[in-house]
Motif scaffolding. Sequence first.
Motif, PDB file in Angstrom:
ATOM      1  N   ASP A  84       0.855  -1.179   0.000  1.00 14.69           N
ATOM      2  CA  ASP A  84       0.000   0.000   0.000  1.00 14.69           C
ATOM      3  C   ASP A  84       0.892   1.230   0.000  1.00 14.69           C
ATOM      4  O   ASP A  84       1.334   1.702   1.049  1.00 14.69           O
ATOM      5  N   PRO A  90      -4.705   5.424   2.515  1.00 14.86           N
ATOM      6  CA  PRO A  90      -4.482   3.971   2.443  1.00 14.86           C
ATOM      7  C   PRO A  90      -5.749   3.172   2.724  1.00 14.86           C
ATOM      8  O   PRO A  90      -6.613   3.612   3.488  1.00 14.86           O
ATOM      9  N   HIS A  93      -5.115  -2.039   4.614  1.00 14.20           N
ATOM     10  CA  HIS A  93      -5.256  -2.585   5.971  1.00 14.20           C
ATOM     11  C   HIS A  93      -6.726  -2.842   6.289  1.00 14.20           C
ATOM     12  O   HIS A  93      -7.050  -3.738   7.067  1.00 14.20           O
ATOM     13  N   HIS A  94      -7.630  -2.059   5.689  1.00 13.35           N
ATOM     14  CA  HIS A  94      -9.057  -2.331   5.850  1.00 13.35           C
ATOM     15  C   HIS A  94      -9.450  -3.575   5.056  1.00 13.35           C
ATOM     16  O   HIS A  94     -10.171  -4.441   5.549  1.00 13.35           O
ATOM     17  N   ASN A  99      -3.314  -4.561  11.009  1.00  7.71           N
ATOM     18  CA  ASN A  99      -2.929  -3.430  11.852  1.00  7.71           C
ATOM     19  C   ASN A  99      -2.089  -2.467  11.024  1.00  7.71           C
ATOM     20  O   ASN A  99      -1.095  -2.868  10.425  1.00  7.71           O
ATOM     21  N   ASN A 100      -2.460  -1.204  10.999  1.00  8.94           N
ATOM     22  CA  ASN A 100      -1.736  -0.209  10.218  1.00  8.94           C
ATOM     23  C   ASN A 100      -0.835   0.656  11.099  1.00  8.94           C
ATOM     24  O   ASN A 100      -0.424   1.740  10.708  1.00  8.94           O
ATOM     25  N   GLY A 103       4.167   0.237   8.835  1.00  6.74           N
ATOM     26  CA  GLY A 103       4.041  -0.161   7.444  1.00  6.74           C
ATOM     27  C   GLY A 103       5.136   0.441   6.594  1.00  6.74           C
ATOM     28  O   GLY A 103       6.249   0.685   7.076  1.00  6.74           O
ATOM     29  N   VAL A 117       6.810  -5.321   9.186  1.00  4.32           N
ATOM     30  CA  VAL A 117       5.664  -4.740   8.478  1.00  4.32           C
ATOM     31  C   VAL A 117       5.100  -5.621   7.363  1.00  4.32           C
ATOM     32  O   VAL A 117       4.054  -5.280   6.796  1.00  4.32           O
ATOM     33  N   PRO A 130       1.175  -2.926   4.682  1.00  4.55           N
ATOM     34  CA  PRO A 130       0.283  -1.779   4.776  1.00  4.55           C
ATOM     35  C   PRO A 130       1.048  -0.464   4.681  1.00  4.55           C
ATOM     36  O   PRO A 130       2.279  -0.446   4.719  1.00  4.55           O
ATOM     37  N   CYS A 131       0.308   0.615   4.606  1.00 10.31           N
ATOM     38  CA  CYS A 131       0.926   1.928   4.459  1.00 10.31           C
ATOM     39  C   CYS A 131       1.681   2.361   5.707  1.00 10.31           C
ATOM     40  O   CYS A 131       2.778   2.902   5.631  1.00 10.31           O
ATOM     41  N   GLY A 132       1.095   2.116   6.885  1.00  7.83           N
ATOM     42  CA  GLY A 132       1.658   2.647   8.114  1.00  7.83           C
ATOM     43  C   GLY A 132       1.147   4.063   8.363  1.00  7.83           C
ATOM     44  O   GLY A 132       0.298   4.570   7.623  1.00  7.83           O
TER      45      GLY A 132
END
Length: 236
Positions: A84, A90, A93-94, A99-100, A103, A117, A130-132
Amino acid sequence: MTLFKKKKKPLQKAARKLITVDNTKSIISEQFRTVRTNIHFSTADNDLRSILITSSSPSEGKSTCAANIAVVFAQEGRKVLLIDSDMRKPTMHHTFRLNNGTGLSSVLTRQAEIADVVMDTAIENLHVMPCGPIPPNPAELIGSQTMKALIEQLKLEFDLLVFDAPPLLSVADAQILSNECDGTILVVDTGSTEKDSALKAKETLQSANARILGVLMNNYALAKDHYYYQYYGTSE
C-alpha cells in the motif's frame, strides 16, 4: 537470502469483498485472470517483478483492482507482496483487516524493519505491506534512495511486488514510483472517468518514462445488472 522470518499471525478473511477469492468462477474473476495472462504476454521476454496500479482520479477502483490482481498472481503460485504505497488515503489494511500501526512509511523513515511490516494473509502466497502512519512528506519518501533500496531488497524475497499508488492527477507519488516499477496499469472507470483525464494521466506516465502495460476498464456495462473488468494491451 531471507529478509524476514516467517511470522505466525492469526489469519483473517478480507474485510472487503475480493471477488477473486469469494467467487472464483465469476465473469469478473475470469477477467482478472485475463489481466494476468495479458501481462504475461506483454512481458514475455522480460522478468516482470514489480507492477504499479494507479488511476487518473480518486474513486475509480484502483485499490480494489490492485488487490484482485495480487490475488490472481498468488493463486498462480507466485509469492506476491501487495504494497500500500498510497500514503495519503491507504485502504489495504481495511481490505485485509491488518494493523496499520507500522508499514511502508515506517520502513522508509527507519522506524521499523521489513520483518516488522510484512503481513501474512489468509490467501496462500499473498502477503501485504500496509501503508503505516501517514507521513507529512509522501512524495519525498517515495522518491528517496531508501525507497529504491527497499524495492531491490523486496525483490530478493518475493516473485512479484504489486504497488497500490495514489491517483496520478492528484499528487506526484504515482508518477515518481512508476519510474521504479517494471510496469504500470492505469485503471479507468468507464462510468465516470473523463477522456481528457485519462489522456493526461497517460501523458504523465510517459513523461516519467513509465512502461505502461495497458488500461484496465473498470465498471464496464456488459449487460443490464452485469459488470466486468477488461484489460487492453500495451498503450501507445
